[in-house]
Design an enzyme around this catalytic site. Structure first.
Site, PDB file in Angstrom:
ATOM      1  N   HIS A 148       0.928  -1.210   0.162  1.00 53.97           N
ATOM      2  CA  HIS A 148      -0.026  -0.007   0.280  1.00 53.97           C
ATOM      3  C   HIS A 148       1.040   1.015   0.203  1.00 53.97           C
ATOM      4  CE1 HIS A 148      -3.565   2.451   1.415  1.00 53.97           C
ATOM      5  NE2 HIS A 148      -3.344   2.841   1.943  1.00 53.97           N
ATOM      6  N   GLU A 149       1.857   1.267   0.934  1.00 52.30           N
ATOM      7  CA  GLU A 149       2.636   2.165   0.981  1.00 52.30           C
ATOM      8  C   GLU A 149       3.600   2.541  -0.341  1.00 52.30           C
ATOM      9  OE1 GLU A 149       1.891   4.845   2.830  1.00 52.30           O
ATOM     10  OE2 GLU A 149       0.797   3.181   4.030  1.00 52.30           O
ATOM     11  N   GLU A 186      -4.585   7.951  -3.034  1.00 49.87           N
ATOM     12  CA  GLU A 186      -4.833   6.978  -2.168  1.00 49.87           C
ATOM     13  C   GLU A 186      -5.604   5.664  -3.223  1.00 49.87           C
ATOM     14  OE1 GLU A 186      -4.918   6.142   1.013  1.00 49.87           O
ATOM     15  OE2 GLU A 186      -6.123   5.067   1.137  1.00 49.87           O
ATOM     16  N   HIS A 230       1.591   4.684  -2.599  1.00 46.81           N
ATOM     17  CA  HIS A 230       1.797   5.928  -2.544  1.00 46.81           C
ATOM     18  C   HIS A 230       3.253   6.230  -2.710  1.00 46.81           C
ATOM     19  CE1 HIS A 230      -1.870   7.097  -0.254  1.00 46.81           C
ATOM     20  NE2 HIS A 230      -1.258   5.874   0.925  1.00 46.81           N
TER      21      HIS A 230
END
Lengths: 489, 489
Positions: free
Chosen positions: B254-255, B284, B258
């Site tokens: 997830h990170e 997101e 980003h």
């Protein structure tokens, strides 16, 4: 009172921003991904621009003119703030920009020239640096150019006083050096592999033994160890060489000395101009007394020997006495940062004399290498074979740090004085060191020196702690007595 | 041209200082010694004060009035700079200070109230926060108060459009939820211990698989994972739970989503207002598409299964197909941050409706807990038993982040659209994922979305990448089809 309150609030914010800039420097050496260097340079330049604007803000002049001190600390705060404002405003913006640009550039040029053993590639840059530093010095003072630069690192010190002291020290150091190197009994070098993780574990134990507060700091690995920060966030760094554990352990103890000074400053001075160590020389006195007078003492090395045997097994040193000799082994070499306690000051004196000649115009940059090599042969008895062993070894001149070197030896001298005073005042230091604790020493240093931060000028800071005017005698006596015992002179 | 050049230079320095402040936040969560918190607060406040002064500098108004754009990027830069200046100058200094003070205070009050299950201890602070945020919203816009706050995180979005979309989504999600939870076939939970060091090793492999550039970033452990920085220094964080490796692995992926967005922005936009992800929702979309549509896909989990068997041995899951079901297990629960893909959006919609009612004055803070619990029972079919499971679970409202929650679901919706467009355009995505590479996907996302940074407004950024107006359909179709296969509906 309003002017003083306004000034204090303003300086407090400036100091907080200085902490931020300093932490950015720490991050650069410890954590930063390597591809981020160029962006980081812009971040640092932006912080520097903010800080420069704050240091030269015209409101400072007004506040300084109107503020009235009612305590010793406030009077000193006004002194320091006035001094900082004067220094910042005396440098024209054009010169400050030139210096910043050249400093950033010169370090890269120097690193390449050193790696290539090509002094000619560095000399034009060094000549520009000397010219700019002379110009800076002339802006700062109508007096001696070198003293103007020295004053940045050691306020109140002069080349005359330092030079006279160094001249008194050199003969005794050279004579001791010759006796030690000529002694029949020579301690061996270590010949063993010391795994990194275990070295770091012992380094942490040593840091605790010397009073480092882990709730206000941390330890990380770097290429060139340093201590960073002040107040409640004081971080130390070390390096590991698997064949030489003393590199890691004594770098750590050295940085713990710097860190304990910063961590030990009274909370009331935090984030004020009094909230940092008062000078490079006094700072170095703390790192050196921890590293040498305490850390390389027989009681402490006795304790450390047992920790190392427990951790590494038999590493080829028979007992604690032999270990003490190995830790204090005198080893002639070309490189200052690898020098033992005896040679270290000879390295510094050489640099002091040469950099002073450069700044006062008595030595041309073109003649620096030859002057270095002649002097090195005279003081160390060996000939420099390549520039990286000689005048290209240190980054200081490329970084514009003229006047910085003598503070190293001044720190050693101060450490000698503090050690004498402390041992006269505190009975149980050796007994505690033998148990792995420097607490009685740290307590005394904290009470008599560290907690005051910048409250008094550097030399006065030492006089207050010692109760006598500092001289080189205690350091030289300590070295002579220590090496006499180890080398059976 | 001078006004534009001056503006650009000024904004570049401001952006560099913003990077510094952001890195200070990173340090606080990853590296800072715990005793440094109070000093750090002063450092952050000093940086904020510098940045606020720069964002409201009157010269900006003059430059903005005189600057002329000659390219699309320059026009957008002037738009964004004008928008930022207007927002910064519309908030009176008194309100900004009040908000900063309360935000810092409220997070501590909230943490204590949550730990003690004592909502009454938090309600007065929350009421003050709602009042200040309403005041802030009124300064920012003459229109809808909630939209004024939402605009900070998702420029151009409105509660009307988002609310209508959420209303269309809810019935399909609730219906899918009931089918999934009622299915005869239910994947088991993991029951094994997965050592931390091995989890981190696999997390790093996953980060590389998704295209994270380690020369421009690093991975560290924290309590609540986040991604920090932009340009050439974009750092990710993760956490480890030894009974649940998916926590570490999917937080990391997830990170990385980003981070890839930030690392992928064209160098020409670096350190300009166009040099960061354009909105929370678009940001997101990148973290979610990496984590879910790619990271939880059958091809990628098939590859990951083999890595985990190699690293952990038999951990109680028979084959890659069973592993895919375990990774995508639907598990009703109270906590948003632990929710699966299906429940997550229901959590968000609940918060969106309640926070909008608070800001528009239709719900009193005193009635919030009851409203939350009624709504939770209706949407999730279970009763909240304690405030920490309910309205006290998130830090957002204590942090003043009203209008932030809906961007999470908007990001999921955008991820659904991007996934549909990308799979139509790029044939080899699944084949590469099955080999442990997201390269074809990252290449498409970089080319069509990431590299543009803030060049276009958020929704236009998505339209440009997808080639169609975003709707919730692709996300819902994807969820229904995925869970139908896994749960054999």
């Amino acid at each position: 009172m309003t002017a003083l309150a306004d000034l204090k609030a303003y300086l407090r914010e400036t100091e907080a921003l200085t902490c931020v800039a300093e932490r950015l420097g720490w991050d650069q050496e410890t954590m930063m991904p390597r591809g981020a260097a160029e962006q980081r340079a812009e971040e640092l330049a932006a912080m520097e621009s903010v800080l420069h604007a704050r240091r030269t803000d015209p409101r400072l002049e007004d506040w300084l003119a109107r503020a009235e001190a009612t305590t010793e600390a406030e009077a000193r705060l006004l002194d320091l703030a006035g001094r900082n404002y004067n220094r910042a405003t005396r440098i024209p913006a054009r010169l400050a920009t030139e210096l910043a640009r050249l400093t950033s550039l010169a370090q890269g040029v120097w690193a390449e020239a050193r790696a290539a053993e090509a002094p000619a590639a560095f000399l034009p840059t060094l000549a520009q640096m000397v010219a700019l530093k002379r110009e800076e010095a002339a802006c700062l003072s109508e007096g001696d150019l070198y003293d103007a630069l020295l004053d940045d690192y050691e306020p109140g010190a002069t080349h005359r006083v330092l030079g006279a002291m160094f001249d008194r020290m050199r003969p005794r150091l050279v004579s001791l050096r010759e006796k030690v190197l000529g002694a029949a009994h020579q301690p061996p070098a270590l010949d063993h592999v010391f795994p990194e993780a275990t070295q770091l574990r012992i380094a942490r134990i040593c840091a605790s033994a010397f009073g480092y507060d882990w709730t206000l700091g941390r330890l990380d690995l770097v290429v060139h160890p340093f201590c960073s920060g002040s107040g409640r966030d004081v971080r130390i760094t070390t390096r590991v060489c698997e064949s030489d554990p003393f590199n890691c352990l004594y770098s750590t103890i050295h940085e713990v000395g710097h860190a304990c000074y910063e961590q030990g400053i009274a909370a009331e001075h935090a984030l004020t101009p009094l909230g940092r160590g008062v000078s490079m020389g006094v700072h170095e006195s703390q790192s050196r007394i921890y590293e040498n007078q305490l850390g390389r003492s027989a009681p402490f090395t006795g304790w450390l020997y047992q920790r190392m045997v427990d951790a590494f097994g038999d590493f080829g040193v028979a007992d604690a006495q032999a270990f003490h000799a190995v830790v204090n082994r005198v080893n002639p070499g070309f490189i200052r940062t690898e020098a033992d306690e005896l040679h270290y000051n000879l390295h510094v004196m050489l640099r002091f004399d040469l950099e002073r000649q450069l700044i006062t115009g008595k030595l041309e940059v073109a003649d620096l290498e030859a002057a270095w090599n002649v002097r090195f042969l005279a003081d160390f008895g060996v000939a420099v074979e390549k520039p990286s062993q000689g005048f290209l070894q240190d980054v200081h001149w490329a970084g514009g740090l003229f006047g910085y070197f003598p503070t190293y030896t001044l720190g050693n001298v101060y450490a000698g004085c503090l050690n004498r005073a402390m041992r006269a005042a505190v009975p149980g230091i050796d007994a505690a060191l033998a148990e792995g604790s420097a607490k009685p020493a740290t307590d005394w240093l904290r009470e008599n020196l560290q907690r005051h931060g910048g409250l008094r000028p550097p030399r006065e800071t030492i006089v207050t702690a010692c109760g006598f005017e500092p001289t080189e005698e205690p350091l030289l006596d300590y070295l002579e007595s220590k090496y006499a015992a180890i080398y059976r002179l």
